[in-house]
Design a protein around this motif. Structure first.
Motif, PDB file in Angstrom:
ATOM      1  N   ARG B  88      -7.792  -8.306  12.036  1.00  0.00           N
ATOM      2  CA  ARG B  88      -8.036  -7.759  13.370  1.00  0.00           C
ATOM      3  C   ARG B  88      -9.248  -6.837  13.380  1.00  0.00           C
ATOM      4  N   GLY B  89      -9.411  -6.061  12.286  1.00  0.00           N
ATOM      5  CA  GLY B  89     -10.561  -5.170  12.194  1.00  0.00           C
ATOM      6  C   GLY B  89     -11.864  -5.939  12.149  1.00  0.00           C
ATOM      7  N   ILE B  90     -11.854  -7.050  11.420  1.00  0.00           N
ATOM      8  CA  ILE B  90     -13.060  -7.871  11.321  1.00  0.00           C
ATOM      9  C   ILE B  90     -13.415  -8.434  12.692  1.00  0.00           C
ATOM     10  N   ARG B  91     -12.392  -8.848  13.432  1.00  0.00           N
ATOM     11  CA  ARG B  91     -12.645  -9.384  14.777  1.00  0.00           C
ATOM     12  C   ARG B  91     -13.226  -8.310  15.683  1.00  0.00           C
ATOM     13  N   HIS B  92     -12.737  -7.090  15.531  1.00  0.00           N
ATOM     14  CA  HIS B  92     -13.283  -5.988  16.331  1.00  0.00           C
ATOM     15  C   HIS B  92     -14.741  -5.758  15.971  1.00  0.00           C
ATOM     16  N   ARG B  93     -15.032  -5.820  14.675  1.00  0.00           N
ATOM     17  CA  ARG B  93     -16.396  -5.589  14.208  1.00  0.00           C
ATOM     18  C   ARG B  93     -17.341  -6.614  14.803  1.00  0.00           C
ATOM     19  N   LYS B  94     -16.863  -7.854  14.878  1.00  0.00           N
ATOM     20  CA  LYS B  94     -17.726  -8.918  15.380  1.00  0.00           C
ATOM     21  C   LYS B  94     -17.738  -8.988  16.907  1.00  0.00           C
ATOM     22  N   GLY B  95     -16.877  -8.195  17.536  1.00  0.00           N
ATOM     23  CA  GLY B  95     -16.823  -8.242  18.995  1.00  0.00           C
ATOM     24  C   GLY B  95     -16.211  -9.525  19.513  1.00  0.00           C
ATOM     25  N   LEU B  96     -15.235 -10.031  18.796  1.00  0.00           N
ATOM     26  CA  LEU B  96     -14.545 -11.239  19.223  1.00  0.00           C
ATOM     27  C   LEU B  96     -13.090 -10.892  19.500  1.00  0.00           C
ATOM     28  N   PRO B  97     -12.365 -11.748  20.247  1.00  0.00           N
ATOM     29  CA  PRO B  97     -10.958 -11.446  20.521  1.00  0.00           C
ATOM     30  C   PRO B  97     -10.149 -11.345  19.240  1.00  0.00           C
ATOM     31  N   ALA B  98      -9.205 -10.393  19.182  1.00  0.00           N
ATOM     32  CA  ALA B  98      -8.502 -10.083  17.941  1.00  0.00           C
ATOM     33  C   ALA B  98      -7.096 -10.653  17.896  1.00  0.00           C
ATOM     34  N   ARG B  99      -6.670 -11.335  18.962  1.00  0.00           N
ATOM     35  CA  ARG B  99      -5.275 -11.763  18.983  1.00  0.00           C
ATOM     36  C   ARG B  99      -5.131 -13.272  19.023  1.00  0.00           C
ATOM     37  N   ARG B 102      -8.605 -18.458  22.008  1.00  0.00           N
ATOM     38  CA  ARG B 102      -9.645 -19.427  21.715  1.00  0.00           C
ATOM     39  C   ARG B 102     -11.012 -18.811  21.988  1.00  0.00           C
ATOM     40  N   THR B 103     -11.995 -19.266  21.197  1.00  0.00           N
ATOM     41  CA  THR B 103     -13.336 -18.729  21.417  1.00  0.00           C
ATOM     42  C   THR B 103     -14.344 -19.842  21.662  1.00  0.00           C
ATOM     43  N   ARG B 104     -13.862 -21.089  21.596  1.00  0.00           N
ATOM     44  CA  ARG B 104     -14.785 -22.192  21.870  1.00  0.00           C
ATOM     45  C   ARG B 104     -15.314 -22.068  23.298  1.00  0.00           C
ATOM     46  N   THR B 105     -14.410 -21.796  24.222  1.00  0.00           N
ATOM     47  CA  THR B 105     -14.826 -21.468  25.571  1.00  0.00           C
ATOM     48  C   THR B 105     -14.176 -20.139  25.931  1.00  0.00           C
ATOM     49  N   ASN B 106     -14.576 -19.588  27.018  1.00  0.00           N
ATOM     50  CA  ASN B 106     -14.003 -18.351  27.558  1.00  0.00           C
ATOM     51  C   ASN B 106     -14.175 -17.159  26.612  1.00  0.00           C
ATOM     52  N   SER B 107     -13.267 -16.207  26.689  1.00  0.00           N
ATOM     53  CA  SER B 107     -13.365 -14.927  25.975  1.00  0.00           C
ATOM     54  C   SER B 107     -14.700 -14.257  26.236  1.00  0.00           C
ATOM     55  N   ARG B 108     -15.160 -14.342  27.491  1.00  0.00           N
ATOM     56  CA  ARG B 108     -16.452 -13.738  27.830  1.00  0.00           C
ATOM     57  C   ARG B 108     -16.353 -12.222  27.886  1.00  0.00           C
ATOM     58  N   THR B 109     -15.153 -11.703  28.148  1.00  0.00           N
ATOM     59  CA  THR B 109     -15.023 -10.256  28.232  1.00  0.00           C
ATOM     60  C   THR B 109     -15.423  -9.622  26.912  1.00  0.00           C
ATOM     61  N   ARG B 110     -14.966 -10.224  25.807  1.00  0.00           N
ATOM     62  CA  ARG B 110     -15.285  -9.673  24.498  1.00  0.00           C
ATOM     63  C   ARG B 110     -16.696 -10.038  24.056  1.00  0.00           C
ATOM     64  N   LYS B 111     -17.107 -11.265  24.334  1.00  0.00           N
ATOM     65  CA  LYS B 111     -18.378 -11.739  23.800  1.00  0.00           C
ATOM     66  C   LYS B 111     -19.574 -11.304  24.637  1.00  0.00           C
TER      67      LYS B 111
END
Lengths: 95, 127
Positions: B88-99, B102-111
């Protein structure tokens, strides 16, 4: 839904036995394990545990902050090597 | 104008909704505070007397963490995850969703805003 409190945290029985044995004899050895789902308990602190990530063992030194997390959280299973497009750009820049 | 924990409350709103302008207070917490302070949630903020405001302030400071304190707590929790090197920490570091979203599409809030990659010509409809 979280795990029932009644059952207590899940730790693979062999791993728990190894930890107990090392604690009893006051030894520090690297323990290899495939049990990524095991929860880190306070007994683990100070030990180094090599957790399998599907490819190789990743050694993890357990600190106090890690208690309550699972072993698998510290042994990433995926390697991100960049997207195809950006890779070409990087290569062009470097060469 | 009522000022609670560093936030000016909008005076033309009902207390129940005005309190939610404070970071860390939503509908539920707001209703809870007002019932404990024994103030009718339908009253306007401009109608509140100084004593009412003091009452709300007393309940709020004794029972809830809001604004700066809450923000720093959240930040500390995230920092802890990053420091121990958990997934989860690594995901936070990269600014990607931590839970596990999917990141192929969407998750624009984080990205954040889309970054168009040159040389990616396939699927022209999707951008």
């Amino acid at each position: 839904m979280p795990r029932s409190v009644k059952k207590g945290p899940y730790i693979h029985y062999k791993l728990a036995a190894r930890i107990k044995q090392l604690n009893d004899t006051n030894q520090k050895k690297i323990i290899k394990t495939w049990s990524r789902a095991s929860v880190i308990t306070p007994d683990f602190v100070g030990h180094t545990i090599a957790v399998h990530n599907g490819n190789k063992m990743i050694p993890i030194f357990i600190t106090e902050n890690m208690v309550g997390h699972k072993l698998g959280e510290f042994s990433p299973t995926r390697i991100f090597r960049g997207h195809p497009g950006t890779k070409a750009e990087k290569a062009a820049k470097a060469g | 104008m009522a000022r609670i924990s560093g936030v000016d409350l909008p005076k033309n709103k009902k207390v129940l909704y005005g309190l939610q302008y404070i970071y860390g207070i939503g509908h539920h917490t707001s209703a809870d505070i007002l019932s404990k302070a024994k103030i009718d949630p339908n009253r306007k903020i401009s109608d509140l007397t100084e004593e009412d405001v003091a009452e709300i302030r007393a309940v709020l400071t004794s029972e809830y963490k809001v604004e700066g304190a809450l923000r720093s707590e959240v930040q500390q929790n995230v920092k802890r995850l990053m420091d121990i090197g958990s997934y989860r920490g690594i995901r936070h570091r990269k600014g990607l969703p931590a839970r596990g979203q999917r990141t192929r599409t969407n998750s624009r809030t984080r990205k954040g805003k889309r970054k168009t990659v040159a040389g990616k010509k396939k699927t022209p409809t999707k951008k």
